[in-house]
Design an enzyme around this catalytic site. Structure first.
Site, mmCIF file in Angstrom:
data_model
loop_
_atom_site.group_PDB
_atom_site.id
_atom_site.type_symbol
_atom_site.label_atom_id
_atom_site.label_comp_id
_atom_site.label_asym_id
_atom_site.label_seq_id
_atom_site.Cartn_x
_atom_site.Cartn_y
_atom_site.Cartn_z
ATOM 1 N N TYR A 51 8.285 -7.177 131.879
ATOM 2 C CA TYR A 51 9.404 -6.747 130.946
ATOM 3 C C TYR A 51 10.031 -8.254 130.603
ATOM 4 C CZ TYR A 51 9.930 -2.398 128.566
ATOM 5 O OH TYR A 51 9.855 -1.488 127.697
ATOM 6 N N GLU A 53 12.122 -8.688 127.346
ATOM 7 C CA GLU A 53 12.882 -8.307 125.994
ATOM 8 C C GLU A 53 13.619 -9.654 125.894
ATOM 9 O OE1 GLU A 53 14.960 -4.825 126.775
ATOM 10 O OE2 GLU A 53 13.696 -3.564 125.540
ATOM 11 N N ASP A 197 0.679 -14.199 103.702
ATOM 12 C CA ASP A 197 0.084 -13.276 104.433
ATOM 13 C C ASP A 197 -1.252 -13.721 104.686
ATOM 14 O OD1 ASP A 197 -1.179 -11.561 106.198
ATOM 15 O OD2 ASP A 197 -0.375 -9.834 105.106
ATOM 16 N N THR A 223 -2.411 -12.239 111.424
ATOM 17 C CA THR A 223 -2.852 -11.735 112.484
ATOM 18 C C THR A 223 -3.856 -12.665 113.724
ATOM 19 O OG1 THR A 223 -5.120 -11.051 111.686
ATOM 20 C CG2 THR A 223 -3.366 -9.453 111.386
ATOM 21 N N LYS A 226 -8.255 -11.774 113.827
ATOM 22 C CA LYS A 226 -9.352 -11.699 112.593
ATOM 23 C C LYS A 226 -10.027 -13.209 112.792
ATOM 24 C CE LYS A 226 -6.956 -8.119 110.124
ATOM 25 N NZ LYS A 226 -6.072 -7.849 109.031
ATOM 26 N N ARG A 232 -5.724 -8.982 119.650
ATOM 27 C CA ARG A 232 -5.167 -8.141 118.749
ATOM 28 C C ARG A 232 -3.565 -8.451 118.679
ATOM 29 N NH1 ARG A 232 -8.991 -5.481 117.169
ATOM 30 N NH2 ARG A 232 -7.747 -4.800 115.360
HETATM 31 C C1 LIG Z 1 -5.131 -6.795 108.625
HETATM 32 C C2 LIG Z 1 -4.085 -7.147 107.732
HETATM 33 C C3 LIG Z 1 -2.683 -6.815 108.391
HETATM 34 C C4 LIG Z 1 -2.247 -5.942 109.431
HETATM 35 O O1 LIG Z 1 -2.770 -6.504 110.437
HETATM 36 P P1 LIG Z 1 -2.579 -5.302 111.699
HETATM 37 O O2 LIG Z 1 -2.910 -6.145 112.831
HETATM 38 O O3 LIG Z 1 -4.058 -4.315 111.519
HETATM 39 O O4 LIG Z 1 -1.537 -4.548 111.646
HETATM 40 C C5 LIG Z 1 -1.813 -7.287 107.395
HETATM 41 N N1 LIG Z 1 -2.073 -7.907 106.120
HETATM 42 C C6 LIG Z 1 -3.394 -8.133 105.749
HETATM 43 C C7 LIG Z 1 -3.418 -9.058 104.500
HETATM 44 C C8 LIG Z 1 -4.415 -7.797 106.664
HETATM 45 O O5 LIG Z 1 -5.500 -8.127 106.301
#
Ligand SMILES: *Cc1c(COP(=O)(O)O)cnc(C)c1O
Length: 413
Positions: A51, A53, A197, A223, A226, A232
């Site tokens: 933990y 935090e 994003d 993220t 990807k 993840r």
């Molecule tokens: C995949 C994605 C997210 C969210 O990611 P998660 O890990 O699934 O919550 C946010 N914004 C965009 C543009 C995405 O493609």
């Protein structure tokens, strides 16, 4: 107390079947990838027990001297990778990274512009079923009808009229380069914050295949699982100006204890992405997408926007077969061992559960070592299955060909 000696075969046999599925089928979901053994080892490490935090040097519990080192390393590495000054590596996911930014920099009811969901935007960019759309006044911009690319003129008009507090750029189903510079200019003109994003394209940016929004946007979220090929999770990069507000929003604002095993795995992935070979990977992802798009175009499918600059393409199925829905195509391809997802195309007449399109991505097959030659074979296989999507003999034969193709490229041999 000894651990239970009995093997939990019920769970581990399921995991084994999933491993076989990943080894023997084609994984073409644009948001997925295969992580390295080092990333998986960190994710499965003793750090899951701790933990912690708070943030390095400012924790609520004791015993965090090594966790501090690991989280600091992750922050340093990601700042170096993208040229950022501040990083928060604690978001459990991309969605949480985005919500953390909204919580840090917006008030409920504030106006925000985001790419429309049915033109490729993400749920967290203002969908009415998502907290973003419920707590903030998101207004959508879209693509042009003519070339199906981001409509910057419409974005500017909306920005001038709506005076948003923030403009969100980035997409989940958009196959073209997003240049952050003209969006910055619109933000400056109307005095809006600029959040980019980069969830899908973070790995392409890290590998130098796409323009880096860091230093142009005020905040960059992404993220780590990807194209970046890590565990993840999510990450937020920001200028010093917003650092304290963002850290406070992620913890204690939105999350509790951070996933330090995942943060260590993020550190591993950031180092892997800084390796020169990762640039080759990013370039190959893009070349492979182009090769697969060319192959599918040759088989009579329409590519939304006419092609791709990144790791994915959107296919309009209607010119190939006007009766065939994305839903039926996804099911037939799945039976042939080709995993991808149905997707709406811009202004799709069918519902998001049916759709007229498919989204196809090359990050996973590229990690496996496949190149343009294999992309042509994949295009042929997809066309063969979709020409007779209900013919069991053809699906069975395609399934064998897929297994044969994958045999030379097993990610976890
Ligand atoms: C995949 C994605 C997210 C969210 O990611 P998660 O890990 O699934 O919550 C946010 N914004 C965009 C543009 C995405 O493609």
């Amino acid at each position: 107390m000894p651990w239970p000696t009995e093997q939990d075969t019920e769970v581990f046999e399921i995991i084994e079947r999933e491993e076989t599925r990943q080894n023997t089928g084609l994984q073409l979901i644009a948001s997925e990838n295969f992580t390295s053994p080092a990333v998986m080892a960190a994710t499965g490490s003793v750090l899951t027990n701790k933990y912690s935090e708070g943030y390095p040097g400012k924790r609520y519990y004791g015993g965090n001297e090594y966790v501090d080192e690991s989280e600091d390393l992750a922050r340093r590495r990601v700042c170096e990778l993208f040229g950022a000054t501040h990083a928060n590596v604690q978001p459990h996911s991309g969605a949480n990274a985005n919500l953390g930014v909204y919580l840090a920099l917006l008030q409920p009811g504030d106006t925000v512009l985001g790419l429309s969901l049915d033109h490729g935007g993400h749920l967290t960019h203002g969908s009415p079923v998502n907290v973003s759309g419920r707590f903030y006044n998101f207004i959508s911009y879209g693509l042009t009808a003519s070339d199906e690319r981001m409509d910057l003129e419409q974005l500017r008009d909306l920005a001038v009229r709506q005076k948003p507090k923030m403009i969100v750029a980035g997409a989940t189903a958009y196959s073209r380069t997003i240049d952050p510079q003209p969006i910055r200019e619109i933000c400056d003109e109307v005095d809006a914050l600029f959040m980019f994003d980069a969830a899908h394209i973070a790995g392409l940016i890290a590998g130098g295949a796409h323009p880096n929004p860091v230093g142009v946007a005020d905040i960059v979220t992404f993220t780590t699982h990807k194209t970046l090929r890590g565990p993840r999770g999510g990450c937020i990069l920001s200028t010093e100006e917003h650092a304290a507000a963002i850290d406070k929003a992620i913890f204690p604002g939105l999350q509790g204890g951070p996933l330090e095993h995942v943060i260590a795995a993020k550190a591993v992935a950031f180092k892997e992405a800084s390796h020169p070979s990762f640039s080759d990977y990013a370039a190959q992802v893009v070349s492979n997408a182009r090769a697969l798009a060319d192959s599918l175009g040759g088989h009579g499918f329409r590519l939304v926007s006419g092609g791709t600059d990144n790791h994915l393409m959107l296919i309009d199925l209607r010119p190939f077969n006007s009766e065939l829905t994305g839903k039926e195509a996804q099911v037939a391809l799945d039976r042939a061992g080709i995993t991808l997802n149905k997707n709406t195309i811009p202004d799709d007449p069918r519902s998001p559960f049916v759709t007229s399109g498919l989204r196809i991505g090359t990050p996973s097959v590229t990690t496996q070592g496949m190149k343009e030659q294999e992309m042509a074979r994949i295009g042929d296989l997809i066309a063969r299955v979709l020409a007779d999507p209900t013919d069991d003999a053809i699906l069975g034969e395609a399934r064998r060909d897929v297994a044969e193709l994958c045999g030379g490229f097993e990610p976890y041999a």
